[in-house]
Design a protein around this motif. Structure first.
Motif, PDB file in Angstrom:
ATOM      1  N   VAL A   5      53.653  -0.284 -32.101  1.00 33.05           N
ATOM      2  CA  VAL A   5      54.999  -0.176 -31.700  1.00 33.05           C
ATOM      3  C   VAL A   5      55.614   1.055 -32.471  1.00 33.05           C
ATOM      4  CG1 VAL A   5      55.892  -1.629 -33.501  1.00 33.05           C
ATOM      5  CG2 VAL A   5      57.303  -1.410 -31.244  1.00 33.05           C
ATOM      6  N   GLN A   6      56.879   1.802 -31.587  1.00 33.34           N
ATOM      7  CA  GLN A   6      57.543   2.514 -32.501  1.00 33.34           C
ATOM      8  C   GLN A   6      58.571   2.104 -32.950  1.00 33.34           C
ATOM      9  OE1 GLN A   6      58.451   5.470 -29.125  1.00 33.34           O
ATOM     10  NE2 GLN A   6      57.234   7.187 -30.128  1.00 33.34           N
ATOM     11  N   ALA A  26      46.466  -5.229 -41.879  1.00 29.81           N
ATOM     12  CA  ALA A  26      46.136  -3.844 -42.207  1.00 29.81           C
ATOM     13  C   ALA A  26      47.003  -2.943 -41.185  1.00 29.81           C
ATOM     14  CB  ALA A  26      44.873  -3.389 -42.295  1.00 29.81           C
ATOM     15  N   ALA A  27      48.129  -2.387 -41.714  1.00 30.62           N
ATOM     16  CA  ALA A  27      49.123  -1.633 -40.845  1.00 30.62           C
ATOM     17  C   ALA A  27      49.503  -0.383 -41.627  1.00 30.62           C
ATOM     18  CB  ALA A  27      50.333  -2.569 -40.350  1.00 30.62           C
ATOM     19  N   SER A  28      50.086   0.598 -41.070  1.00 32.12           N
ATOM     20  CA  SER A  28      50.498   1.915 -41.774  1.00 32.12           C
ATOM     21  C   SER A  28      51.530   2.426 -40.782  1.00 32.12           C
ATOM     22  CB  SER A  28      49.499   2.872 -42.112  1.00 32.12           C
ATOM     23  OG  SER A  28      48.918   3.272 -40.716  1.00 32.12           O
ATOM     24  N   VAL A  29      52.597   3.309 -41.554  1.00 33.91           N
ATOM     25  CA  VAL A  29      53.441   4.078 -40.889  1.00 33.91           C
ATOM     26  C   VAL A  29      53.052   5.458 -40.472  1.00 33.91           C
ATOM     27  CG1 VAL A  29      55.889   5.063 -40.875  1.00 33.91           C
ATOM     28  CG2 VAL A  29      55.557   2.673 -41.933  1.00 33.91           C
ATOM     29  N   GLN A  30      53.226   5.920 -39.345  1.00 25.04           N
ATOM     30  CA  GLN A  30      52.575   7.209 -39.075  1.00 25.04           C
ATOM     31  C   GLN A  30      53.956   7.898 -38.488  1.00 25.04           C
ATOM     32  OE1 GLN A  30      49.307   8.194 -39.798  1.00 25.04           O
ATOM     33  NE2 GLN A  30      49.101   6.235 -40.595  1.00 25.04           N
ATOM     34  N   ILE A  50      54.322   2.295 -35.840  1.00 29.00           N
ATOM     35  CA  ILE A  50      53.284   1.337 -36.481  1.00 29.00           C
ATOM     36  C   ILE A  50      52.111   1.361 -36.023  1.00 29.00           C
ATOM     37  CG2 ILE A  50      53.274  -1.135 -37.558  1.00 29.00           C
ATOM     38  CD1 ILE A  50      55.798   0.667 -38.326  1.00 29.00           C
ATOM     39  N   TRP A  51      51.004   1.451 -36.961  1.00 27.14           N
ATOM     40  CA  TRP A  51      49.740   1.565 -36.420  1.00 27.14           C
ATOM     41  C   TRP A  51      48.723   0.464 -37.217  1.00 27.14           C
ATOM     42  CZ3 TRP A  51      46.822   5.046 -33.161  1.00 27.14           C
ATOM     43  CH2 TRP A  51      47.354   5.744 -32.549  1.00 27.14           C
TER      44      TRP A  51
END
Length: 100
Positions: A5-6, A26-30, A50-51
């Motif tokens: 999602v954005q 397991a997630a990260s902000v890009q 969010i990836w």
């Protein structure tokens, strides 16, 4: 990797990712710094994203974010006289927990 999602801003993106990580997803902000390019790039391409590292966690991640975005809203009066609104279960003034 899967774009989940954005987020409307970096503060919410960070909160959402922290919540996912605490749940074992397991997630990260890009694109967290791409906002500086606003005006040079289309605005919808400058929002933080969010990836997920593992695509098989998508359903669980979406459900968790949906729950986070739809917290129950309450209105109650504490014994100290403080009016408490929103998703809070503890009084800001005295620290007492919501009755019942």
């Amino acid at each position: 990797m899967l774009r989940l999602v954005q987020a409307p801003n970096i503060a919410l993106a960070t909160l959402w990712v922290d919540t996912l990580l605490e749940a074992g997803i397991a997630a990260s902000v890009q694109r967290q710094y791409l906002g500086a390019a606003a005006g040079h790039l289309p605005p919808d391409q400058c929002l933080p994203e969010i990836w997920l590292r593992h695509e098989e966690q998508e359903d669980r991640a979406r459900a968790l974010l949906d729950d986070l975005q739809h917290l129950p809203q309450r209105l109650w009066w504490c014994h100290c006289g403080e009016k408490v609104e929103g998703g809070f279960e503890q009084c800001w003034r005295c620290g007492a927990l919501m009755p019942g």
